[in-house]
Design an enzyme around this catalytic site. Structure first.
Site, PDB file in Angstrom:
ATOM      1  N   GLY A  23      26.435  36.596  47.343  1.00  0.00           N
ATOM      2  CA  GLY A  23      26.487  36.442  45.851  1.00  0.00           C
ATOM      3  C   GLY A  23      26.564  34.831  45.618  1.00  0.00           C
ATOM      4  O   GLY A  23      27.025  34.257  46.372  1.00  0.00           O
ATOM      5  N   ARG A  26      31.470  33.400  41.675  1.00  0.00           N
ATOM      6  CA  ARG A  26      32.115  34.205  40.809  1.00  0.00           C
ATOM      7  C   ARG A  26      31.128  35.191  40.443  1.00  0.00           C
ATOM      8  O   ARG A  26      31.394  35.886  39.469  1.00  0.00           O
ATOM      9  CB  ARG A  26      32.530  33.419  39.508  1.00  0.00           C
ATOM     10  CG  ARG A  26      33.572  32.360  39.624  1.00  0.00           C
ATOM     11  CD  ARG A  26      34.952  33.089  39.888  1.00  0.00           C
ATOM     12  NE  ARG A  26      35.777  31.950  40.121  1.00  0.00           N
ATOM     13  CZ  ARG A  26      36.680  31.882  41.242  1.00  0.00           C
ATOM     14  NH1 ARG A  26      36.635  32.291  42.233  1.00  0.00           N
ATOM     15  NH2 ARG A  26      37.727  30.812  41.190  1.00  0.00           N
ATOM     16  N   SER A  27      30.579  35.957  41.657  1.00  0.00           N
ATOM     17  CA  SER A  27      29.632  36.999  41.325  1.00  0.00           C
ATOM     18  C   SER A  27      30.404  38.375  41.627  1.00  0.00           C
ATOM     19  O   SER A  27      29.797  39.319  41.310  1.00  0.00           O
ATOM     20  CB  SER A  27      28.562  36.874  42.239  1.00  0.00           C
ATOM     21  OG  SER A  27      29.050  36.868  43.520  1.00  0.00           O
ATOM     22  N   LYS A  29      31.593  38.996  44.818  1.00  0.00           N
ATOM     23  CA  LYS A  29      31.404  39.208  46.459  1.00  0.00           C
ATOM     24  C   LYS A  29      32.674  39.244  47.224  1.00  0.00           C
ATOM     25  O   LYS A  29      32.918  40.400  47.941  1.00  0.00           O
ATOM     26  CB  LYS A  29      30.695  38.192  47.034  1.00  0.00           C
ATOM     27  CG  LYS A  29      31.207  36.729  47.057  1.00  0.00           C
ATOM     28  CD  LYS A  29      29.934  35.707  47.234  1.00  0.00           C
ATOM     29  CE  LYS A  29      30.724  34.258  47.227  1.00  0.00           C
ATOM     30  NZ  LYS A  29      30.797  33.836  46.052  1.00  0.00           N
ATOM     31  N   ALA A  48      40.250  33.452  56.645  1.00  0.00           N
ATOM     32  CA  ALA A  48      39.943  32.577  55.631  1.00  0.00           C
ATOM     33  C   ALA A  48      39.366  31.120  56.351  1.00  0.00           C
ATOM     34  O   ALA A  48      39.935  30.754  57.298  1.00  0.00           O
ATOM     35  CB  ALA A  48      41.039  32.081  54.916  1.00  0.00           C
ATOM     36  N   HIS A  64      42.780  33.717  45.585  1.00  0.00           N
ATOM     37  CA  HIS A  64      42.495  34.740  46.439  1.00  0.00           C
ATOM     38  C   HIS A  64      43.645  35.525  47.129  1.00  0.00           C
ATOM     39  O   HIS A  64      43.619  36.901  47.257  1.00  0.00           O
ATOM     40  CB  HIS A  64      41.499  34.318  47.540  1.00  0.00           C
ATOM     41  CG  HIS A  64      40.112  34.122  47.150  1.00  0.00           C
ATOM     42  ND1 HIS A  64      39.085  34.981  47.508  1.00  0.00           N
ATOM     43  CD2 HIS A  64      39.554  33.196  46.490  1.00  0.00           C
ATOM     44  CE1 HIS A  64      38.014  34.756  47.188  1.00  0.00           C
ATOM     45  NE2 HIS A  64      38.178  33.605  46.262  1.00  0.00           N
ATOM     46  N   ARG A  65      44.601  34.608  47.363  1.00  0.00           N
ATOM     47  CA  ARG A  65      45.986  35.381  48.145  1.00  0.00           C
ATOM     48  C   ARG A  65      46.730  36.338  47.289  1.00  0.00           C
ATOM     49  O   ARG A  65      46.964  37.051  47.605  1.00  0.00           O
ATOM     50  CB  ARG A  65      46.888  34.264  48.453  1.00  0.00           C
ATOM     51  CG  ARG A  65      46.469  33.416  49.602  1.00  0.00           C
ATOM     52  CD  ARG A  65      47.615  32.427  50.030  1.00  0.00           C
ATOM     53  NE  ARG A  65      47.191  31.642  51.117  1.00  0.00           N
ATOM     54  CZ  ARG A  65      47.365  30.507  51.461  1.00  0.00           C
ATOM     55  NH1 ARG A  65      48.110  29.864  50.665  1.00  0.00           N
ATOM     56  NH2 ARG A  65      46.838  29.763  52.642  1.00  0.00           N
ATOM     57  N   ALA A  66      46.629  35.913  46.039  1.00  0.00           N
ATOM     58  CA  ALA A  66      47.462  36.709  45.023  1.00  0.00           C
ATOM     59  C   ALA A  66      46.744  38.214  44.709  1.00  0.00           C
ATOM     60  O   ALA A  66      47.340  38.959  44.376  1.00  0.00           O
ATOM     61  CB  ALA A  66      47.474  36.129  43.580  1.00  0.00           C
TER      62      ALA A  66
END
Length: 189
Positions: A23, A26-27, A29, A48, A64-66
């Site tokens: 994607g 911000r799609s 994915k 990662a 991403h971590r949150a």
């Protein structure tokens, strides 16, 4: 390579094939991959590939971590992806790699074509041998205008070739747009 009745050697050994989730920025994915990993019922290891070298990338990593459950494992590896996958894969484990285009960028920035070729071939060579579930997230970059610079053209070309090779080796390929999955190959979600 297909053998009897159209089944690949991977399928004949009873190993699940990887899933490729593509994607744009911000799609949705990564969120889709995280959802599939969480629903797998397996131990999850998030692999990662980013290198947070500036404030903006550090903020993306923190976002991403949150979002991820605290009990998920984490391996950070910007270059030697095949090695990490071989070391981490297990029948009771879901590996979520996010993302392949950052990994590719890291290798391109080394300006060592032999290293890029070796790491790509190692990934393509090991992907069919991995036990457990493997979810591969990557940015689809080939939908816009052709970039003007040599390095960005090479990046788009390398990403496109990598995606084609992985899609061929994947059980399911998902393309995400506006958070919605479109199945390009394989079973519906």
């Amino acid at each position: 390579m297909h053998l009897s009745h159209g089944r690949t050697p991977h399928e004949l050994r009873g190993l699940p094939m990887p899933e490729l989730i593509l994607g744009g920025a911000r799609s949705g994915k990564s969120r889709m991959a995280e959802k599939l990993a969480a629903e797998s019922g397996l131990k999850v290891i998030y692999v990662a590939t980013s290198q947070p070298l500036d404030g903006e990338m550090s903020a993306r990593v923190a976002h991403h971590r949150a979002r991820r459950p605290e009990h998920w494992g984490l391996v950070e590896e910007p270059l030697e992806l095949a090695r990490v996958l071989r070391e981490s894969a297990a029948a009771d484990t879901c590996l979520l790699v996010d993302c392949l285009t950052l990994w590719l960028t890291n290798l391109l920035m080394l300006d060592d074509p032999a290293r890029l070729d070796a790491e790509r071939e190692a990934l393509l060579g090991c992907i069919a041998e991995l036990p457990g579930r493997v979810l591969l997230v990557s940015n689809e970059t080939g939908l816009g205008v052709v970039p003007l610079g040599e390095l960005t053209r090479r990046y788009v070309d390398e990403a496109g070739w990598l995606h084609q090779a992985l899609a061929e080796r994947s059980e399911r390929v998902i393309f995400t747009v506006a958070g919605l999955p479109m199945i390009l190959k394989g079973e519906p979600l």
